[in-house]
Design an enzyme around this catalytic site. Sequence first.
Site, short mmCIF file in Angstrom:
data_model
loop_
_atom_site.label_atom_id
_atom_site.label_comp_id
_atom_site.label_asym_id
_atom_site.label_seq_id
_atom_site.Cartn_x
_atom_site.Cartn_y
_atom_site.Cartn_z
N GLY A 146 0.77 -1.17 -0.05
CA GLY A 146 0.00 0.10 0.09
C GLY A 146 0.72 1.19 -0.09
CG ASP A 274 6.27 0.42 -4.69
OD1 ASP A 274 5.94 0.98 -3.70
OD2 ASP A 274 6.83 1.02 -5.47
#
Length: 286
Positions: A146, A274
Amino acid sequence: MPGLLSLAHRVGLAAVRCRCCCCGLGMFYAVRRGRKTGVFLSWDECRAQVNRFPAARFKKFATEDEAWAFVRNSTSPDGSEGQKNNHEQESQVKASKRLREPTDENEEEGAEPSAKHVKQSPVTAPLVSRDAFSYLGEFVVVYTDGCCSSNGRRRARAGIGVYWGPGHPLNLSIRLPGRQTNQRAEIHAACKAIEQAKAQNIHKLVLYTDSMFTINGITNWVEGWKKNGWRTSAGKEVINKEDFMQLESLTQGMDIQWMHVPGHSGFTGNEEADRLAREGAKQAED
Protein backbone atom coordinates in the site's frame (compact mmCIF):
# COMPACT_ATOMS: atom_id res chain seq x y z
CA MET A 1 8.59 -18.87 -12.08
CA PRO A 2 12.14 -17.46 -12.05
CA GLY A 3 11.22 -13.81 -11.55
CA LEU A 4 9.10 -14.27 -8.44
CA LEU A 5 11.10 -14.48 -5.22
CA SER A 6 9.61 -16.87 -2.72
CA LEU A 7 11.49 -15.53 0.35
CA ALA A 8 10.83 -18.89 2.11
CA HIS A 9 10.42 -19.19 5.94
CA ARG A 10 12.48 -16.44 7.62
CA VAL A 11 13.30 -18.26 10.85
CA GLY A 12 16.33 -16.08 11.49
CA LEU A 13 14.30 -12.89 12.01
CA ALA A 14 13.01 -12.47 15.54
CA ALA A 15 10.75 -9.63 14.41
CA VAL A 16 8.60 -11.88 12.27
CA ARG A 17 6.96 -15.03 13.59
CA CYS A 18 4.51 -16.95 11.40
CA ARG A 19 1.45 -18.25 13.19
CA CYS A 20 1.82 -21.66 11.68
CA CYS A 21 5.56 -21.88 11.21
CA CYS A 22 7.08 -25.00 12.69
CA CYS A 23 10.41 -24.80 10.93
CA GLY A 24 13.59 -25.60 12.78
CA LEU A 25 17.07 -24.25 12.34
CA GLY A 26 19.29 -25.77 9.68
CA MET A 27 20.88 -25.16 6.33
CA PHE A 28 19.59 -22.61 3.84
CA TYR A 29 19.29 -23.48 0.16
CA ALA A 30 19.56 -20.47 -2.15
CA VAL A 31 18.13 -20.70 -5.66
CA ARG A 32 19.44 -18.01 -7.98
CA ARG A 33 17.98 -19.49 -11.14
CA GLY A 34 15.11 -21.99 -11.12
CA ARG A 35 11.34 -22.29 -11.27
CA LYS A 36 11.24 -20.02 -8.25
CA THR A 37 14.15 -18.00 -6.93
CA GLY A 38 14.65 -17.51 -3.22
CA VAL A 39 15.80 -19.24 -0.05
CA PHE A 40 14.44 -22.63 1.07
CA LEU A 41 14.85 -24.59 4.28
CA SER A 42 15.09 -28.09 2.86
CA TRP A 43 16.86 -29.82 0.01
CA ASP A 44 13.56 -31.27 -1.21
CA GLU A 45 12.09 -27.77 -1.64
CA CYS A 46 15.22 -26.58 -3.40
CA ARG A 47 15.37 -29.62 -5.66
CA ALA A 48 11.77 -29.05 -6.77
CA GLN A 49 12.82 -25.65 -8.13
CA VAL A 50 15.98 -26.69 -9.95
CA ASN A 51 15.50 -30.30 -11.04
CA ARG A 52 15.51 -30.45 -14.86
CA PHE A 53 15.56 -26.65 -15.04
CA PRO A 54 18.06 -25.52 -17.71
CA ALA A 55 21.23 -23.94 -16.25
CA ALA A 56 19.78 -23.90 -12.73
CA ARG A 57 21.97 -22.15 -10.17
CA PHE A 58 21.75 -22.94 -6.47
CA LYS A 59 23.92 -23.31 -3.38
CA LYS A 60 23.69 -24.37 0.27
CA PHE A 61 24.64 -21.94 3.06
CA ALA A 62 24.93 -22.10 6.83
CA THR A 63 23.26 -18.71 7.37
CA GLU A 64 20.22 -17.04 5.86
CA ASP A 65 22.08 -13.78 5.20
CA GLU A 66 24.66 -15.55 3.06
CA ALA A 67 21.90 -17.34 1.16
CA TRP A 68 20.06 -14.12 0.39
CA ALA A 69 23.28 -12.41 -0.63
CA PHE A 70 23.77 -15.19 -3.18
CA VAL A 71 20.23 -14.71 -4.55
CA ARG A 72 20.32 -10.90 -4.62
CA ASN A 73 23.75 -10.68 -6.21
CA SER A 74 22.38 -11.54 -9.63
CA THR A 75 18.65 -10.84 -9.43
CA SER A 76 17.44 -7.45 -10.57
CA PRO A 77 13.93 -6.04 -9.99
CA ASP A 78 12.80 -7.30 -13.39
CA GLY A 79 13.94 -10.83 -12.59
CA SER A 80 16.93 -10.82 -14.92
CA GLU A 81 20.39 -11.90 -13.86
CA GLY A 82 23.17 -9.41 -13.26
CA GLN A 83 26.92 -9.77 -13.17
CA LYS A 84 28.25 -12.99 -11.72
CA ASN A 85 30.66 -12.91 -8.77
CA ASN A 86 33.86 -14.64 -9.80
CA HIS A 87 34.50 -15.87 -6.24
CA GLU A 88 31.17 -17.66 -5.88
CA GLN A 89 30.99 -21.43 -6.07
CA GLU A 90 27.71 -22.21 -7.82
CA SER A 91 25.96 -25.52 -8.31
CA GLN A 92 24.75 -25.62 -11.90
CA VAL A 93 22.73 -28.46 -13.33
CA LYS A 94 21.64 -29.45 -16.79
CA ALA A 95 18.42 -31.25 -17.57
CA SER A 96 20.29 -34.44 -18.39
CA LYS A 97 22.24 -34.58 -15.10
CA ARG A 98 21.14 -36.34 -11.93
CA LEU A 99 20.59 -33.71 -9.28
CA ARG A 100 22.60 -33.90 -6.04
CA GLU A 101 22.41 -31.81 -2.90
CA PRO A 102 25.03 -28.99 -2.86
CA THR A 103 27.82 -29.46 -0.31
CA ASP A 104 28.33 -26.72 1.09
CA GLU A 105 5.25 -5.73 22.46
CA ASN A 106 6.82 -2.73 20.47
CA GLU A 107 5.60 0.71 19.40
CA GLU A 108 2.05 -0.15 18.41
CA GLU A 109 0.84 2.63 16.12
CA GLY A 110 1.79 5.87 14.47
CA ALA A 111 -0.51 8.83 14.92
CA GLU A 112 -3.34 8.85 12.41
CA PRO A 113 -6.69 10.64 12.52
CA SER A 114 -9.71 8.52 13.40
CA ALA A 115 -12.11 7.44 10.68
CA LYS A 116 -15.24 5.49 9.98
CA HIS A 117 -14.93 1.92 8.82
CA VAL A 118 -15.34 1.54 5.08
CA LYS A 119 -16.81 -1.78 4.05
CA GLN A 120 -15.24 -3.05 0.85
CA SER A 121 -17.25 -5.01 -1.69
CA PRO A 122 -16.42 -8.73 -1.94
CA VAL A 123 -14.15 -9.82 -4.75
CA THR A 124 -15.92 -11.69 -7.51
CA ALA A 125 -13.77 -13.22 -10.24
CA PRO A 126 -13.84 -16.38 -12.32
CA LEU A 127 -11.78 -19.26 -10.97
CA VAL A 128 -8.18 -19.19 -12.12
CA SER A 129 -6.25 -22.35 -12.93
CA ARG A 130 -4.18 -23.54 -9.96
CA ASP A 131 -1.20 -23.77 -12.30
CA ALA A 132 -1.27 -19.98 -12.68
CA PHE A 133 -0.23 -19.44 -9.05
CA SER A 134 3.21 -19.65 -7.44
CA TYR A 135 3.62 -22.01 -4.51
CA LEU A 136 5.77 -22.43 -1.44
CA GLY A 137 5.03 -26.03 -0.59
CA GLU A 138 1.22 -26.23 -0.39
CA PHE A 139 0.90 -22.48 0.15
CA VAL A 140 0.03 -20.02 -2.62
CA VAL A 141 2.34 -16.98 -2.73
CA VAL A 142 1.09 -13.39 -2.96
CA TYR A 143 2.70 -9.98 -2.46
CA THR A 144 0.79 -6.95 -1.19
CA ASP A 145 1.66 -3.30 -0.76
CA GLY A 146 0.00 0.00 0.00
CA CYS A 147 1.17 3.54 -0.58
CA CYS A 148 0.03 7.07 0.13
CA SER A 149 1.32 10.28 -1.37
CA SER A 150 1.16 13.33 0.91
CA ASN A 151 0.45 10.99 3.82
CA GLY A 152 -1.22 12.82 6.72
CA ARG A 153 -2.25 15.80 4.58
CA ARG A 154 -5.57 16.93 3.12
CA ARG A 155 -4.63 15.95 -0.44
CA ALA A 156 -3.36 12.48 0.46
CA ARG A 157 -3.91 9.77 -2.16
CA ALA A 158 -3.59 6.12 -1.18
CA GLY A 159 -3.52 3.01 -3.35
CA ILE A 160 -3.56 -0.77 -2.98
CA GLY A 161 -1.44 -3.27 -4.90
CA VAL A 162 -1.78 -7.07 -4.94
CA TYR A 163 0.66 -9.09 -7.03
CA TRP A 164 0.22 -12.80 -7.77
CA GLY A 165 2.75 -13.10 -10.60
CA PRO A 166 3.70 -11.76 -14.05
CA GLY A 167 0.56 -11.02 -16.07
CA HIS A 168 -1.64 -12.80 -13.52
CA PRO A 169 -5.38 -12.11 -13.98
CA LEU A 170 -5.81 -11.41 -10.25
CA ASN A 171 -3.14 -8.70 -10.05
CA LEU A 172 -4.91 -5.72 -8.50
CA SER A 173 -4.36 -1.96 -8.54
CA ILE A 174 -7.07 0.20 -6.94
CA ARG A 175 -7.58 3.42 -5.01
CA LEU A 176 -8.02 2.93 -1.27
CA PRO A 177 -11.60 3.75 -0.21
CA GLY A 178 -12.14 6.02 2.76
CA ARG A 179 -9.42 7.62 4.85
CA GLN A 180 -6.24 8.02 2.84
CA THR A 181 -3.24 6.86 4.88
CA ASN A 182 -0.29 4.62 4.28
CA GLN A 183 -1.08 2.28 7.18
CA ARG A 184 -4.67 1.74 6.03
CA ALA A 185 -3.45 1.06 2.51
CA GLU A 186 -1.06 -1.62 3.78
CA ILE A 187 -3.75 -3.30 5.87
CA HIS A 188 -6.38 -3.24 3.13
CA ALA A 189 -3.96 -4.53 0.51
CA ALA A 190 -3.66 -7.65 2.67
CA CYS A 191 -7.45 -7.71 3.05
CA LYS A 192 -7.90 -7.67 -0.73
CA ALA A 193 -5.40 -10.47 -1.25
CA ILE A 194 -7.22 -12.67 1.28
CA GLU A 195 -10.59 -11.85 -0.27
CA GLN A 196 -9.23 -12.88 -3.66
CA ALA A 197 -7.75 -16.07 -2.25
CA LYS A 198 -11.06 -17.08 -0.66
CA ALA A 199 -12.88 -16.39 -3.92
CA GLN A 200 -10.45 -18.83 -5.57
CA ASN A 201 -10.99 -21.47 -2.86
CA ILE A 202 -7.43 -20.95 -1.67
CA HIS A 203 -7.05 -21.49 2.07
CA LYS A 204 -3.28 -21.70 2.47
CA LEU A 205 -1.51 -18.45 1.76
CA VAL A 206 2.00 -17.04 2.11
CA LEU A 207 1.45 -13.29 2.23
CA TYR A 208 4.49 -11.09 1.77
CA THR A 209 4.38 -7.44 2.79
CA ASP A 210 6.97 -4.82 3.67
CA SER A 211 4.68 -3.51 6.42
CA MET A 212 5.85 -4.67 9.84
CA PHE A 213 2.95 -2.63 11.24
CA THR A 214 0.46 -4.89 9.48
CA ILE A 215 2.31 -8.08 10.45
CA ASN A 216 2.73 -7.11 14.10
CA GLY A 217 -0.86 -5.89 14.26
CA ILE A 218 -2.44 -9.12 13.02
CA THR A 219 -0.01 -11.60 14.61
CA ASN A 220 0.81 -9.97 17.95
CA TRP A 221 -1.21 -6.91 18.92
CA VAL A 222 -4.79 -7.83 17.97
CA GLU A 223 -5.26 -10.35 20.77
CA GLY A 224 -4.08 -7.84 23.37
CA TRP A 225 -6.24 -5.09 21.92
CA LYS A 226 -9.31 -7.31 22.08
CA LYS A 227 -8.63 -8.22 25.71
CA ASN A 228 -8.24 -4.51 26.52
CA GLY A 229 -11.49 -3.56 24.79
CA TRP A 230 -9.64 -2.44 21.67
CA ARG A 231 -7.30 -0.17 23.56
CA THR A 232 -3.52 -0.10 23.44
CA SER A 233 -1.30 -0.99 26.37
CA ALA A 234 -1.18 2.75 27.13
CA GLY A 235 -4.98 2.84 27.39
CA LYS A 236 -5.53 4.73 24.15
CA GLU A 237 -8.15 3.72 21.60
CA VAL A 238 -6.72 1.71 18.72
CA ILE A 239 -6.73 4.09 15.75
CA ASN A 240 -6.96 1.39 13.09
CA LYS A 241 -9.52 -0.68 15.01
CA GLU A 242 -12.03 -1.12 12.16
CA ASP A 243 -9.28 -1.95 9.67
CA PHE A 244 -7.76 -4.66 11.83
CA MET A 245 -11.18 -6.01 12.73
CA GLN A 246 -11.86 -6.51 9.03
CA LEU A 247 -8.44 -8.09 8.47
CA GLU A 248 -8.84 -10.47 11.41
CA SER A 249 -12.32 -11.46 10.24
CA LEU A 250 -10.95 -12.33 6.80
CA THR A 251 -8.21 -14.52 8.28
CA GLN A 252 -10.78 -16.84 9.86
CA GLY A 253 -10.67 -20.22 8.14
CA MET A 254 -7.38 -19.34 6.46
CA ASP A 255 -3.91 -20.75 7.08
CA ILE A 256 -1.73 -17.68 6.51
CA GLN A 257 2.00 -17.29 6.86
CA TRP A 258 2.75 -13.60 7.33
CA MET A 259 6.16 -12.86 5.87
CA HIS A 260 8.16 -9.64 5.86
CA VAL A 261 10.09 -8.54 2.78
CA PRO A 262 12.36 -5.46 2.83
CA GLY A 263 10.80 -2.68 0.79
CA HIS A 264 12.59 -1.24 -2.24
CA SER A 265 15.33 -3.85 -2.08
CA GLY A 266 15.00 -5.28 -5.56
CA PHE A 267 12.64 -8.17 -4.78
CA THR A 268 10.44 -8.56 -7.84
CA GLY A 269 7.18 -9.40 -6.05
CA ASN A 270 7.45 -6.46 -3.68
CA GLU A 271 8.50 -4.05 -6.42
CA GLU A 272 5.52 -5.10 -8.55
CA ALA A 273 3.07 -4.78 -5.65
CA ASP A 274 4.49 -1.32 -4.95
CA ARG A 275 4.07 -0.34 -8.61
CA LEU A 276 0.46 -1.50 -8.57
CA ALA A 277 -0.22 0.42 -5.36
CA ARG A 278 1.21 3.62 -6.83
CA GLU A 279 -0.92 3.19 -9.94
CA GLY A 280 -3.95 2.69 -7.71
CA ALA A 281 -3.24 5.92 -5.85
CA LYS A 282 -3.54 7.82 -9.15
CA GLN A 283 -7.05 6.53 -9.75
CA ALA A 284 -10.18 8.52 -8.90
CA GLU A 285 -11.71 7.75 -5.51
CA ASP A 286 -15.06 5.97 -5.63
